[in-house]
Scaffold this motif. Structure first.
Motif, PDB file in Angstrom:
ATOM      1  N   ALA A  52       0.462  -1.479  -0.050  1.00  0.00           N
ATOM      2  CA  ALA A  52      -0.205   0.273   0.228  1.00  0.00           C
ATOM      3  C   ALA A  52       0.986   1.418   0.046  1.00  0.00           C
ATOM      4  N   ALA A  53       1.955   1.175   0.633  1.00  0.00           N
ATOM      5  CA  ALA A  53       3.088   2.320   0.647  1.00  0.00           C
ATOM      6  C   ALA A  53       3.697   2.376  -0.464  1.00  0.00           C
ATOM      7  N   ILE A  58       3.818   5.866  -0.351  1.00  0.00           N
ATOM      8  CA  ILE A  58       4.297   6.516   1.081  1.00  0.00           C
ATOM      9  C   ILE A  58       5.255   6.642   1.524  1.00  0.00           C
ATOM     10  N   THR A  59       6.294   7.544   2.083  1.00  0.00           N
ATOM     11  CA  THR A  59       7.908   7.568   2.583  1.00  0.00           C
ATOM     12  C   THR A  59       7.871   6.549   3.513  1.00  0.00           C
ATOM     13  N   HIS A  60       9.157   6.235   3.796  1.00  0.00           N
ATOM     14  CA  HIS A  60       9.603   4.948   4.405  1.00  0.00           C
ATOM     15  C   HIS A  60       9.113   5.725   5.359  1.00  0.00           C
ATOM     16  N   LEU A  67       3.148   0.852  10.645  1.00  0.00           N
ATOM     17  CA  LEU A  67       2.483  -0.015  10.768  1.00  0.00           C
ATOM     18  C   LEU A  67       3.272  -0.575  12.144  1.00  0.00           C
ATOM     19  N   LEU A  68       4.159   0.597  13.231  1.00  0.00           N
ATOM     20  CA  LEU A  68       4.381   0.204  14.212  1.00  0.00           C
ATOM     21  C   LEU A  68       2.892   0.790  14.372  1.00  0.00           C
ATOM     22  N   ALA A  69       2.085   1.438  15.061  1.00  0.00           N
ATOM     23  CA  ALA A  69       1.716   1.758  15.197  1.00  0.00           C
ATOM     24  C   ALA A  69      -0.519   0.976  14.963  1.00  0.00           C
TER      25      ALA A  69
END
Length: 276
Positions: A52-53, A58-60, A67-69
């Motif tokens: 999706a990124a 979407i930036t790294h 992902l962490l959220a």
């Protein structure tokens, strides 16, 4: 002497380097690392979120934050579920499922205030008084569940079950450990206080639990009997008075009344008006 700066130089080994990995090899490395680090949500979502990124540009850093959220949110859900399981509620009840119109003596605004659990932070008691079937246990469990959802340690038990546990602990010479365990809980939900007669030994053991938590950790109690009748189950009037004193100092006292909540809720659900 050794160069101290050299000691701080990060080492790159064959087991940690991922330079030049194919997508499949990178996915395998992520999977293995997530197993080692116990990151099940990162393991499940890393691939789909990466796709999706890429698609959404979407930036790294944005990808890593998302992902962490996801891992953080999943852990919070699991923590709430674990707290509810550890509390040993006999059934699941929530404040959203409680009909305040069936118990007009309990203001909805007060339930909202109690749901914030600020009273638990202050170590204040909560006492629910009312006839059988008026919603006391529903509210007791629902407020306990609300505390669990905030990540607090909660335990539900009936007065009789707690006394039996304490008597067994005393016989097994583990009473001090049991009392300490109950003392560490952020909220103790004690149901059906006054339903059964307590012998002097059991009443004294229950009093020890209340003393352990006095003005330090909250106790929420549900009872069908008014305070004036608590002398009957405790047999010793002085002990009953001491228990009332422990549970009413700085307490929130809710009276659910005499109209059966379950009957009113059932008739309302069926679309018929309760008998006046």
């Amino acid at each position: 002497g050794r160069d101290r700066a050299h000691d701080r130089t990060p080492l790159m080994t064959a087991t940690t380097s991922t330079a030049g990995l194919s997508d499949d090899a990178a996915a395998a490395a992520i999977d293995a690392a997530c197993k080692t680090l116990h990151l099940p949500t990162v393991r499940a979502d890393a691939g789909p979120l990466a796709d999706a990124a890429t698609r959404d540009r979407i930036t790294h850093r944005g990808y890593l934050a998302e992902l962490l959220a996801a891992e953080t949110d999943a852990r919070a859900i699991r923590r709430r579920q674990r707290r509810v399981h550890e509390a040993r509620f006999p059934r699941h009840k929530t404040l959203d499922a409680f009909d305040p119109t069936a118990t007009p003596a309990v203001p909805a605004s007060l339930l909202t205030t109690l749901a914030s659990c600020a009273w638990i932070d202050r170590g204040e008691p909560l006492v629910l008084l009312g006839d059988s079937g008026t919603g006391k246990s529903h509210l007791l469990i629902a407020l306990g569940v609300a505390a669990c959802h905030q990540g607090r340690s909660v335990r539900y038990t009936t007065a009789a079950a707690l006394v039996n546990e304490l008597v067994e602990a005393a016989d097994d010479r583990t009473l001090a450990k049991t009392i300490a365990r109950y003392g560490r809980l952020e909220l103790l939900c004690l149901d059906e206080l006054g339903y059964l007669h307590l012998d002097p030994r059991g009443a004294e053991l229950l009093f020890q639990i209340l003393t352990e938590r006095e003005e330090r950790a909250s106790v929420a109690v549900a009872s069908h009997a008014p305070f004036s009748e608590w002398g009957a189950p405790f047999t010793d009037p002085r002990l009953a008075a001491a228990v009332v004193d422990r549970l009413t100092f700085n307490a929130h006292i809710l009276e659910t009344g005499t109209n059966p909540y379950r009957l009113r809720s059932t008739t309302t659900t069926k679309g018929t008006a309760p008998t006046p």
